[in-house]
Each structure stands twice: as structure tokens, then as C-alpha cells.
Write a protein that holds these residues in place. Structure first.
Motif, mmCIF file in Angstrom:
data_model
loop_
_atom_site.group_PDB
_atom_site.id
_atom_site.type_symbol
_atom_site.label_atom_id
_atom_site.label_comp_id
_atom_site.label_asym_id
_atom_site.label_seq_id
_atom_site.Cartn_x
_atom_site.Cartn_y
_atom_site.Cartn_z
ATOM 1 N N ILE A 189 10.815 -1.578 -13.438
ATOM 2 C CA ILE A 189 10.099 -0.295 -13.337
ATOM 3 C C ILE A 189 8.676 -0.452 -13.877
ATOM 4 O O ILE A 189 7.700 -0.052 -13.249
ATOM 5 N N GLU A 190 8.564 -1.098 -15.040
ATOM 6 C CA GLU A 190 7.235 -1.249 -15.649
ATOM 7 C C GLU A 190 6.333 -2.120 -14.783
ATOM 8 O O GLU A 190 5.144 -1.830 -14.607
ATOM 9 N N PHE A 191 6.905 -3.168 -14.227
ATOM 10 C CA PHE A 191 6.169 -4.061 -13.336
ATOM 11 C C PHE A 191 5.592 -3.253 -12.167
ATOM 12 O O PHE A 191 4.424 -3.373 -11.809
ATOM 13 N N LEU A 192 6.429 -2.405 -11.598
ATOM 14 C CA LEU A 192 5.997 -1.581 -10.462
ATOM 15 C C LEU A 192 4.896 -0.603 -10.871
ATOM 16 O O LEU A 192 3.890 -0.464 -10.162
ATOM 17 N N ARG A 216 -1.139 1.351 -9.997
ATOM 18 C CA ARG A 216 -1.919 2.312 -10.782
ATOM 19 C C ARG A 216 -2.691 3.313 -9.926
ATOM 20 O O ARG A 216 -3.189 4.315 -10.419
ATOM 21 N N GLN A 217 -2.802 3.069 -8.604
ATOM 22 C CA GLN A 217 -3.541 3.992 -7.730
ATOM 23 C C GLN A 217 -2.721 5.234 -7.380
ATOM 24 O O GLN A 217 -3.243 6.189 -6.821
ATOM 25 N N LEU A 272 3.090 7.603 -14.513
ATOM 26 C CA LEU A 272 4.563 7.662 -14.535
ATOM 27 C C LEU A 272 5.041 9.088 -14.803
ATOM 28 O O LEU A 272 4.625 9.720 -15.775
ATOM 29 N N LEU A 273 5.929 9.571 -13.946
ATOM 30 C CA LEU A 273 6.558 10.873 -14.186
ATOM 31 C C LEU A 273 8.074 10.666 -14.166
ATOM 32 O O LEU A 273 8.624 10.117 -13.210
ATOM 33 N N VAL A 274 8.736 11.101 -15.240
ATOM 34 C CA VAL A 274 10.192 10.960 -15.332
ATOM 35 C C VAL A 274 10.822 12.340 -15.136
ATOM 36 O O VAL A 274 10.380 13.318 -15.738
ATOM 37 N N ILE A 275 11.842 12.414 -14.296
ATOM 38 C CA ILE A 275 12.505 13.695 -14.011
ATOM 39 C C ILE A 275 13.928 13.667 -14.564
ATOM 40 O O ILE A 275 14.656 12.703 -14.362
ATOM 41 N N ASP A 303 0.831 -1.203 0.000
ATOM 42 C CA ASP A 303 0.000 0.000 0.000
ATOM 43 C C ASP A 303 0.863 1.250 0.000
ATOM 44 O O ASP A 303 1.799 1.349 0.788
ATOM 45 N N ASN A 304 0.549 2.177 -0.881
ATOM 46 C CA ASN A 304 1.302 3.435 -0.855
ATOM 47 C C ASN A 304 0.531 4.524 -1.583
ATOM 48 O O ASN A 304 -0.385 4.236 -2.351
#
Ligand SMILES: *Cc1c(COP(=O)(O)O)cnc(C)c1O
Length: 369
Positions: free
Chosen positions: A166-169, A174-175, A202-205, A144-145
């Protein structure tokens, strides 16, 4: 401490950046700056931006910069946000995606700013321990997060997380938003940018501070679907609409356009990195395989703190973190070949001097060979 301070500010431990020493001759390998100069085209573009136009506020949306970044990364301009360094964008993320009382996740050993922002913005966090060998155990994040932040490659270890993980995570999460901080990805590892069309969480910095030799200019980007970018714009426009000045916008555009200089220096840093890793290992050091522009290393006998202090006496600055699990490691930025040779020779001197004081059974095998 002062009676006028807010409770938050009284209680907080701010991020401590590596020293910016002023002494004349020194070797500075402590803040992961790039040892090579920015592209000459960047400097030209910035000089050309110093005109009467500075009378006007800069373009708050950094339109030309975002269009250039769009061509460079293959992501629509509306899915790109530009900010005053990636630290600022990370701070905006905490306000944009998390609420006080939320619990976010990040590794126990990672960029210290995530913890600082959590404290500042009242966002709770749980840390997920890295494995013994400092790998990110992706299953550790399947709980949960209200958000996840990962640096990939991780800092200060230099280790990568695979794109599959990363994709698996992202799929399992998705919440909530998954933020991937790619400050070092240009030096190695795989970018998650290609996953953006598939996932709206997904946000990439990115930052121009490390691989583009522009730490002094303060430019960062966030890439993600429009839902996330809009939240960042809202936060920015509640604090300071004009975070990136005209000169910085011009410099950043020129940097993205000059692929040649960029590729050339990245190649040099990678070559120096492998050469140094090999030498240090031959001399008995434990060196973690790095995909970044720094090396994380420890010595079998001499404590990292002692090495750090002895190097400092010789005006060689590296980073030492007095924190659990990594307090016997040094983090050393990859400098020029010349700087790394000075560092290496000093290190061998220190090891040999220390060795002479130790009983034979505790001495390092062939130091300096
Ligand atoms: C250096 C660094 C940043 C900060 O970059 P700026 O764009 O200079 O603010 C962000 N994240 C990580 C992991 C870094 O090492």
C-alpha cells in the motif's frame, strides 16, 4: 424505463445488495452483517438520545463523534469525516476527487459499488486483474491514473494487501488520491491509518456496519489529511449537511468507547472462521484464507450456483456472484457457531445427495467426514 429519466439513470445498473428475506426461520449469511448484537452501551446511549433535542438539526460536523474517534484511532479530529455509512462517503469521494473524463483504477474483482459510482458520476475506470490466486498485483496500479480505490481486506475474496505494498503504491501515485476501504480490517489485516501523517494523498474509509454490529445505524468514517477531508465536507454541504442524525451520533460514540464488547465478538468471529475453514477444507472444499468476516469457497465438482440454490431451498442464504472469474464461488458470512453448523450440515447433505447421482470417478472424496 421512463421518458422523464436522465440518460445516466436510463443507462445505469445499480448495486444489488444481498437479499433481506422476511421468512421466519432462516440462516442469513449473505450480507456480511455481524451475527452478534451491538454493545448494550450503544443501545443505552441511543435511548438516552431520544429527547426533545430531536427538534434541533444534528451537529453537522459530528464533533463529539470525531473527537472520540480521534482518541480511538490516534488521528486528529480535524482529519476525520463522519458520514451516513461508508457507501455514502465513497460516493462523496467520487465527486470530491475525480472529474468526468478522469480514469481511476481498482481490481477486477472487488466491491461492486466502485463500478456503480464510476457510472453514476461519469468517472471512467480501468480494472486491474487480480492474480490467479486472487492476490492484488500492486505493480498493476503503477500506471497513469487519476485515482486508485482498494478494499483491504478485499471483498469478496477476504485477502489482504500488505502495508508495504500500500505504501509503495501511495508513494508511486502522488499525483492522485489513493482510497483504502477498510470495511473488514477489524477482522484481520493491517490498517493504513498509520501512514496518514506521511501522505496527503491517502484516504482511509471505515464502517461501523460489519465489525461494530451497526449496519442498521449507518455510520462510516473517512480518515486523511485536512486537504482531503475539506473536499468531502464541501461535497456533503452541497448535498445534505445533516447526514448523521443525533441518535446515530450517540450510538457511534458509545460503540467506540466500548472496546470490550467489540474485542470479544471479533474474537468469536475469528474463532468460528478458522474452525469453519478447517472443516470445509477437510470436506474437499477450496476455501480462500480470509481476513474478513466471510469465506469465499468453491467445490471441486458441484457448481456454486447449484449449491447456492440448494441452500436457499433450505432457507440458508449465502451470496453467489454470477460474474466472470468468481461464478464458481460462494461468499458465506461468518455467523454464530450454531448458524455455521446448520450451514455446514446442510452443505454436507447437498454434497452427499449430489454425489449419489454422479459416476464414482467424479464423486467428492470423503464428503462430510
Ligand atoms: C459493506 C461494505 C461497505 C459499506 O458499508 P456501509 O458503511 O454499510 O455503507 C463498504 N465497502 C465494503 C468493501 C463493504 O464490504
Amino acid at each position: 424505463m421512463n421518458k422523464y429519466w436522465s440518460e445516466t439513470i436510463k443507462g445505469i445498473a445499480p448495486y444489488v445488495p444481498g437479499e433481506q428475506p422476511r421468512a421466519g426461520r432462516l440462516v442469513k449469511l449473505n450480507t456480511n452483517e455481524n451475527p452478534y448484537p451491538p454493545s448494550p452501551e450503544v443501545l443505552e446511549a441511543m435511548k438516552a438520545a431520544v429527547t426533545d433535542k430531536l427538534r434541533l438539526y444534528p451537529d453537522p460536523n459530528c464533533s463529539r463523534l470525531r473527537e472520540t474517534a480521534s482518541r480511538h484511532y490516534g488521528v486528529p479530529a480535524e482529519q476525520i469525516f463522519a458520514g451516513n455509512g461508508s457507501d455514502e462517503i465513497l460516493a462523496f469521494c467520487f465527486k470530491a476527487f475525480f472529474d468526468p473524463g478522469d480514469t481511476i483504477l481498482f481490481p477486477d474483482i472487488t466491491y461492486n459499488f466502485y463500478e456503480v459510482y464510476g457510472e453514476l458520476f461519469g468517472v471512467s475506470y480501468r480494472t486491474v486483474p487480480l492474480t490467479e490466486s486472487f492476490e492484488v498485483p500492486i505493480e498493476g496500479f503503477f500506471t497513469d491514473n487519476d485515482g486508485v480505490i482498494l478494499a483491504n481486506p478485499n471483498a469478496p475474496t477476504g485477502k489482504t494487501i500488505s502495508l508495504e505494498d500500500i505504501e509503495f503504491l501511495i508513494k508511486r501515485n502522488r499525483q492522485a488520491v489513493v482510497i483504502v476501504d477498510e470495511a473488514y480490517v477489524d477482522f484481520g489485516g493491517e490498517s493504513s491509518i498509520g501512514l496518514i501523517p506521511k501522505y496527503d494523498n491517502l484516504l482511509v474509509i471505515r464502517t461501523f456496519s460489519k465489525s461494530r454490529s451497526l449496519a442498521g445505524l449507518r455510520i462510516g468514517l473517512a480518515l486523511g489529511q485536512r486537504n482531503l477531508i475539506e473536499a468531502l465536507i464541501r461535497v456533503r454541504d452541497c448535498i445534505n449537511c445533516f447526514t448523521v442524525d443525533w441518535i446515530a451520533q450517540a450510538g457511534a460514540i458509545a460503540s467506540l468507547e466500548d472496546t470490550k464488547t467489540f474485542t470479544h465478538y471479533i474474537g468469536r468471529i475469528a474463532a468460528t472462521r478458522s474452525r469453519m475453514t478447517e472443516h470445509l477444507r477437510e470436506s474437499g472444499f477450496h476455501v480462500i484464507d480470509s481476513s474478513a468476516n466471510f469465506l469465499m469457497m468453491s467445490h471441486p465438482v458441484i457448481r456454486a450456483k447449484a449449491l447456492y440454490e440448494a441452500l436457499r431451498e433450505r432457507n440458508i442464504f449465502v451470496r453467489f456472484f454470477p460474474k466472470p472469474r468468481i461464478d464458481n464461488y460462494l461468499r458465506v458470512t461468518i455467523g454464530t457457531d450454531e448458524e455455521m453448523d446448520i450451514f455446514y450440515d446442510a452443505l454436507m447433505d447437498i454434497v452427499m445427495a449430489t454425489n449419489r447421482l454422479l459416476p464414482e470417478s467424479e464423486q467428492t472424496p470423503n464428503p462430510g467426514d
